[in-house]
Design an enzyme around this catalytic site. Structure first.
Site: not given
Length: 627
Positions: A30, A549
């Site tokens: 978009c 992480h």
């Protein structure tokens, strides 16, 4: 070439983070977002996508994985498609219930031409300004040509919708154009003699009381210029007719008989049933909006204006496109769009206040262009995701301003006379609808409230980077910086991590540790730019960025087993506690607790060299940054 390569890098990093092009069922875009429909959500490393340079934010909504890029989304989209990813063509339907599927249909049909629709709306608005300044200009042929340019696309909107709807429903696009052309033809070309013998259009003949029938069946002829719903439903019906015919008609005559029979069936059905029903539905929608505004316009405008940016966050704003275009087709103006101007300008004002107040150079660098994008172009995603939502309070202040301004604008029945992206440039589109003075007052108060509240009441600023300071890492005289191990345990080469996102080195160089205890520490000093229960991003004062992480796919635990000791925006020193992890919770849930330390951006350093092997203790040297 340099610009193209930048978009190519973003596309490659995003595709890698979402599990590769093989994991993409389809993609569309978009105004600011890539909208992916994925095959397997579990293959996505959301944190990796969010950490990609050039990505503003990631939103999961309506069954789509949406990557917010900003104003350059079309260039990144081209780079994604160049990798062989399927465009949204109907094959990649969104999973989920009715609402996600309906939004997927709306997005795929309307977004391909929204910028062009917005451009002609802006041209019409600019013409209105010129006519206000010089009324005699309206009588010139120059004005007539420009007005024709601005109005033609909207009048013949069904043809554009036919093209995109056919692509979405996997129907023949040229047959769809012929169907849309027949609908528009009925209101533009005289083909049937009236009572006095004068040729009339089908619409005019019906309105004049003529006996309009098809094979003896009465036809109620509507106005299909600028219509939205009739052509979408007609093309949907076309797609099913074509599929049926292709199954039963021999291949030797299929090429011309399928479109022939399709047109002979679909166009009459569109005039007899689809069109009248769809037009009534569309009129009901437009009438419902008018009735809602008629009861308490200030309340409706206040709610809509106040919630608009929240609607944008979830990517639902494009779902309003058919309602806005239908409202324009039915009444000639849109009062819904009229209330969006204060909300958009308020977001820009709050962002500009952040630009003036913040001491964080990175935040200032984002806030300046984002405020211009919101004010001028009416595109607020960079402002929302990059600035106001990140700081929370400015977003709330902007919503307050949008609500108050929307209420004032709606009280004067303000609206637009075309489809525009609300912003300062397109304010002229509201000059001829309702009370323009109240629109200006509403926008002014919205801007003043958002700007004033943000500037005066403030927000919790992100820590200012220390420019000439150190990284709080052990940096030797020869320019080597050392990162510490984040956790105690056994070192594993990055290439042996059972997760391709990490082991491929795509996110950067580093190492992994199989933890023997649950306390995880900062490997370097700096600012926490991202904090999740299982992952921590740190940016040092000199620009080195690292990611810690904890565990593989542990995002699916949704924080269970993690007790973070820090918050986003906080400054930490090397060796500070980041989180306390219950390793048993991770392993009992079937996840690997392996902790990864990656240098996602080495800054001015040229190489990352792992130095730790075997067993390692937290705060002990693990990586060297050289050069």
């Amino acid at each position: 070439m340099a610009t193209s390569s930048k978009y190519e890098v973003i596309a490659e990093d995003v595709l890698r983070g979402i599990g590769g092009k093989e994991n993409v069922r389809s993609v569309a875009h978009c105004a600011t977002r890539l909208r992916f429909v994925l095959n397997d959500r579990s293959k996505v490393d959301k944190e990796a996508v969010e950490a990609t340079r050039g990505v503003i934010a990631v939103v999961e909504s309506g069954g789509q994985f949406q990557v917010v890029i900003g104003n350059t989304v079309s260039e990144v989209y081209k780079a994604v498609i160049a990798h062989g990813v399927d465009e949204r063509d109907g094959g990649g339907t969104t999973t989920g219930g009715f609402l996600p599927r309906a939004m997927d249909v709306v997005t795929s049909i309307f977004t391909p031409f929204l910028w062009t629709l917005a451009a002609v709306g802006l041209l019409k608005a600019l013409l209105a300004v010129v006519v206000k300044i010089s009324p005699e200009f309206q009588g010139t042929s120059t004005y007539a040509i420009w007005f024709t340019t601005a109005d033609a696309l909207f009048q013949f909107l069904p043809i554009l919708l036919a093209v995109t709807a056919a692509k979405r429903f996997k129907a023949n696009q040229f047959t769809a154009i012929a169907i849309a052309g027949a609908l528009v033809y009925s209101a533009t070309i005289a083909v049937i003699p009236g009572k006095d013998g004068t040729p009339l259009t089908l619409q005019a003949f019906d309105q004049a009381g003529g006996d309009l029938t098809f094979l003896g069946i009465p036809v109620v002829m509507g106005n299909y210029l600028s219509s939205v719903i009739p052509v979408i439903l007609a093309v949907f019906f076309q797609s099913h007719v074509e599929r049926l015919l292709e199954r039963v008609i021999p291949a030797v005559v299929r090429n011309f008989t399928v479109p022939l029979i399709t047109l002979a069936v679909v166009v009459p059905v569109a005039f007899l049933a689809i069109g009248p029903v769809a037009n009534r539905a569309g009129d009901a929608v437009a009438s419902g909006i008018q009735d809602l505004w008629g009861v308490a316009p200030w309340a409706a405008g206040g709610v809509f204006g106040g919630l608009w940016q929240t609607i944008v966050i979830f990517g639902l704003h494009w779902a309003f496109a058919p309602f806005l275009t239908q409202e324009l087709a039915t009444s000639g103006h849109s009062i819904l769009l009229g209330t969006v101007f204060p909300a958009v300008l308020a977001q820009g004002a709050a962002t500009f206040a952040v630009f003036l107040r913040t001491r964080n150079k990175d935040l200032k660098a984002v806030a300046g262009p984002a405020s211009i994008s919101a004010f001028v172009a009416g595109v607020t995603e960079p402002a929302i995701y990059g600035v106001t939502l990140r700081l929370k309070r400015p977003f709330v202040f902007a919503a307050i301003g949008g609500g108050v301004g929307g209420a004032i604008a709606a009280a004067g029945n303000s609206g637009t006379d075309g489809f525009v992206l609300p912003g300062a440039i397109t304010l002229a589109s509201t000059m001829g609808v309702g009370n323009f003075s109240l629109q200006l007052i509403g926008c002014g108060i919205a801007v003043a409230l958002a700007f004033g509240l943000t500037l005066v009441l403030g927000f919790k600023d992100l820590p200012e980077t220390a420019g000439a300071g150190t990284d709080s890492a052990d940096t030797s005289d020869d320019g080597v910086a050392t990162l510490a191990a984040p956790v105690a345990g056994k070192v594993v080469p990055l290439s042996e991590v059972p997760d391709k996102v990490f082991s491929s080195g795509a996110m950067g160089s580093g190492l992994a540790v199989i933890p023997s205890e649950g306390k995880v520490y900062a490997p370097i000093g700096g600012t926490l730019v991202s904090v999740m229960p299982h992952a921590f991003g740190i940016r040092s004062d000199s620009g080195v960025e690292v990611l810690v992480h904890i565990g593989l796919n542990t995002v699916e635990l949704k924080g269970r087993g993690f007790t973070p000791a820090v918050t986003q925006g906080q400054r930490v020193e090397a060796g500070d506690l980041l989180t306390d992890v219950d390793l048993k919770v991770i392993t009992d849930a079937g996840y690997d607790p392996m902790t990864v330390l990656i240098v996602t951006d080495p800054g001015s350093h040229s190489a990352v060299v792992p130095t730790a092997t075997g067993d390692v203790q937290p705060r002990h040297a693990a990586l060297d940054l050289i050069g």
